[in-house]
Scaffold this motif. Structure first.
Motif, PDB file in Angstrom:
ATOM      1  N   ARG A  28      43.847  38.176  40.509  1.00 22.00           N
ATOM      2  CA  ARG A  28      42.391  38.123  40.582  1.00 22.00           C
ATOM      3  C   ARG A  28      41.942  37.402  41.847  1.00 22.00           C
ATOM      4  N   ARG A  29      42.634  36.335  42.203  1.00 25.90           N
ATOM      5  CA  ARG A  29      42.286  35.601  43.429  1.00 25.90           C
ATOM      6  C   ARG A  29      42.427  36.513  44.642  1.00 25.90           C
ATOM      7  N   GLU A  30      43.520  37.267  44.707  1.00 24.49           N
ATOM      8  CA  GLU A  30      43.742  38.161  45.843  1.00 24.49           C
ATOM      9  C   GLU A  30      42.747  39.306  45.844  1.00 24.49           C
ATOM     10  N   GLU A  31      42.368  39.766  44.649  1.00 23.91           N
ATOM     11  CA  GLU A  31      41.375  40.832  44.558  1.00 23.91           C
ATOM     12  C   GLU A  31      40.042  40.388  45.149  1.00 23.91           C
ATOM     13  N   GLU A  38      40.060  27.656  48.201  1.00 18.33           N
ATOM     14  CA  GLU A  38      38.721  28.064  47.791  1.00 18.33           C
ATOM     15  C   GLU A  38      38.600  28.094  46.270  1.00 18.33           C
ATOM     16  N   VAL A  39      39.648  28.584  45.593  1.00 24.90           N
ATOM     17  CA  VAL A  39      39.634  28.584  44.130  1.00 24.90           C
ATOM     18  C   VAL A  39      39.637  27.154  43.607  1.00 24.90           C
ATOM     19  N   ALA A  46      42.870  20.969  42.461  1.00 24.53           N
ATOM     20  CA  ALA A  46      43.617  20.850  43.710  1.00 24.53           C
ATOM     21  C   ALA A  46      44.331  22.167  44.017  1.00 24.53           C
ATOM     22  N   ALA A  47      44.438  22.482  45.309  1.00 24.87           N
ATOM     23  CA  ALA A  47      45.113  23.709  45.706  1.00 24.87           C
ATOM     24  C   ALA A  47      46.566  23.718  45.230  1.00 24.87           C
ATOM     25  N   THR A  48      47.193  22.535  45.193  1.00 25.72           N
ATOM     26  CA  THR A  48      48.577  22.458  44.723  1.00 25.72           C
ATOM     27  C   THR A  48      48.675  22.827  43.244  1.00 25.72           C
ATOM     28  N   TYR A  49      47.615  22.520  42.484  1.00 25.74           N
ATOM     29  CA  TYR A  49      47.630  22.877  41.069  1.00 25.74           C
ATOM     30  C   TYR A  49      47.443  24.378  40.882  1.00 25.74           C
ATOM     31  N   ALA A  69      38.154  30.600  35.115  1.00 33.43           N
ATOM     32  CA  ALA A  69      37.570  31.926  34.927  1.00 33.43           C
ATOM     33  C   ALA A  69      36.227  32.029  35.633  1.00 33.43           C
ATOM     34  N   ASN A  70      35.430  30.998  35.558  1.00 33.22           N
ATOM     35  CA  ASN A  70      34.142  30.983  36.249  1.00 33.22           C
ATOM     36  C   ASN A  70      34.340  31.019  37.765  1.00 33.22           C
ATOM     37  N   ALA A  71      35.344  30.302  38.246  1.00 37.07           N
ATOM     38  CA  ALA A  71      35.622  30.294  39.686  1.00 37.07           C
ATOM     39  C   ALA A  71      36.071  31.657  40.182  1.00 37.07           C
ATOM     40  N   LEU A  72      36.720  32.421  39.311  1.00 34.53           N
ATOM     41  CA  LEU A  72      37.253  33.730  39.690  1.00 34.53           C
ATOM     42  C   LEU A  72      36.358  34.873  39.218  1.00 34.53           C
TER      43      LEU A  72
END
Length: 235
Positions: A28-31, A38-39, A46-49, A69-72
Motif C-alpha cells: 500500500r505504501r508503494e502504491e 513519510e508514513v 519512526a521510520a525504523t518501526y 491505516a489512516n496514514a495509508l
C-alpha cells in the motif's frame, strides 16, 4: 515519537502473523508512492518501526493499526487481509462523488505495464469473463494461457479486455476497457521476448506457454472521484 517501538515477535505472533500484514503495508505504501519516513510522519511513529513492520512477522496493536491505516488512506481490514475474500466495492459511496470520462492517454497510463485484467471470451456455453495476468509491450496487451484454456479461445476474435481498481477506503476507483482483436504469438523470438519482459508468471498453477496479444482499437475509461465539497453549479 510514538509509544510503539520496534520489538521482536512474540511466540503467538510467530504462529499467527507470518508477515502478510507487513507485505500489505509495504504494497500500500508503494502504491501511494510514499517513503517509510513519510508514513512514519503520518502515523506519529519512526521510520525504523515502519521498516520493522514491513520486514518482520509482527502484529502491532490495534491503536497503531488504526493510525497506520489512516496514514495509508485505507482500512485495518485491508491491511490485515480480513476483507480479502470479499468482492471490491463493499464500502459506502462517497458523499460528494462524480464520474469522470478518461482520455485514451489516461487509459494507457492506467493500464501501465502489467497487472491483472479480465478478458471476455465467447464460448459454446455463452460469453465468459476470466482474469489473466497481463503485460503491456509496444502498446500491445499480452497474456499467457494454456492451449485449450478459456482465454485461448480469444485468438482470432474481437474481444473486450477490462482492468480496474477499487479503493474501498476512499470510495473511489477507475476502470479501463480495451477493445481489439486477439492474436496468437507464433514467432519464437517474440515469445522469448515476452517471457523475458513478463513481470510475473501467471498466478494460477500449471504450464501456460501460449502467448496472446490484443491490439486495442478503442480505449475508454471512467473514474469515480470523491470531491471535498459538492461541485458548484455551472453558469
Amino acid at each position: 515519537m510514538s509509544e510503539e517501538e520496534p520489538r521482536g515477535p512474540s511466540p503467538e505472533e510467530r504462529a499467527t502473523a507470518p508477515g502478510d500484514v507487513g507485505r500489505r503495508i509495504a504494497a500500500r505504501r508503494e502504491e501511494l508512492g510514499l517513503t517509510r519516513q513519510e508514513v512514519a510522519d503520518r502515523s506519529s511513529s519512526a521510520a525504523t518501526y515502519i521498516q520493522y513492520l514491513e520486514e518482520q512477522p509482527a502484529m502491532p496493536s490495534m491503536s497503531f493499526m488504526l493510525r497506520l491505516a489512516n496514514a495509508l488512506d485505507t482500512t485495518v481490514s485491508e491491511l490485515t487481509g480480513s476483507s480479502m475474500d470479499l468482492p471490491p466495492g463493499t464500502g459506502h459511496a462517497g458523499r460528494h462523488s462524480r464520474l469522470i470520462e478518461l482520455s485514451a492517454d489516461e487509459c494507457r497510463a492506467l493500464l501501465s505495464t502489467h497487472g491483472v485484467g479480465r478478458i471476455s471470451v465467447s464460448t459454446t456455453d455463452g460469453p465468459t469473463v476470466v482474469p489473466v495476468n497481463y503485460v503491456v509491450v509496444d502498446s500491445l496487451l499480452a497474456f499467457r494461457t494454456a492451449a485449450g484454456a478459456t482465454p485461448a479461445g480469444a485468438a482470432g476474435h474481437v474481444v473486450a479486455f477490462e482492468v480496474d481498481h477499487i479503493d474501498d477506503a476512499l470510495s473511489q476507483g477507475w476502470s479501463v476497457l480495451a477493445i481489439g482483436t486477439a492474436s496468437t504469438v507464433d514467432d519464437p523470438n517474440v515469445v522469448q521476448h515476452l517471457n523475458e519482459v513478463a513481470y510475473t508468471a501467471p498466478w494460477a498453477d500449471g504450464p501456460r506457454d501460449l502467448w496472446l496479444t490484443i491490439a486495442p482499437t478503442r480505449l475508454t475509461g471512467r473514474r469515480v472521484q470523491v470531491c471535498q465539497s459538492p461541485t458548484p453549479p455551472s453558469g
